[in-house]
Design a protein around this motif. Sequence first.
Motif, short mmCIF file in Angstrom:
data_model
loop_
_atom_site.label_atom_id
_atom_site.label_comp_id
_atom_site.label_asym_id
_atom_site.label_seq_id
_atom_site.Cartn_x
_atom_site.Cartn_y
_atom_site.Cartn_z
N ARG A 84 18.15 30.93 -41.49
CA ARG A 84 19.46 31.58 -41.36
C ARG A 84 20.38 30.74 -40.47
O ARG A 84 21.55 30.52 -40.79
CB ARG A 84 19.27 32.99 -40.79
N HIS A 85 19.84 30.26 -39.36
CA HIS A 85 20.62 29.43 -38.44
C HIS A 85 21.05 28.13 -39.12
O HIS A 85 22.22 27.74 -39.04
CB HIS A 85 19.77 29.13 -37.20
N ASP B 72 26.08 34.73 -37.20
CA ASP B 72 24.77 34.44 -37.78
C ASP B 72 24.04 33.31 -37.07
O ASP B 72 22.89 33.01 -37.41
CB ASP B 72 24.91 34.11 -39.27
N THR C 237 23.73 28.77 -41.72
CA THR C 237 25.01 29.07 -41.07
C THR C 237 25.66 27.78 -40.58
O THR C 237 26.87 27.59 -40.75
CB THR C 237 24.81 30.05 -39.90
#
Length: 107
Positions: free
Chosen positions: A97-98, A18, A101
């Motif tokens: 999202r980064h 991800d 993660t």
Amino acid sequence: MSAPPEAGHEAAPAPLADLDPVLTAPKRLAFMAVLASSASTDFSFLRRHLGVSDSDLSKQASALESAGYLTVTKDGRGRGGTTTFKITKEGRRAFERHRDTLRALLG
């Protein structure tokens, strides 16, 4: 090396998948962090805030624009011109999202 999962137990999905390869570069991640917290940001502010040269900032912006993560608006030309960056919806999703993660990896 980790032990294989026990019989009947699935291995957890690898969170590394991800991570966004475009955002793993620290300067691009910092660039996106600034954009994610503002409506738009101009070139000179980003250059000073990130402590990078004009050419380095242009290079990072080009990579992010190519990925569809930001838009670039140029008003005027030469010394009086202004370049402004704005995060796109796709860029915001990729950044979040980064970031999420990274948080999961770091615990």
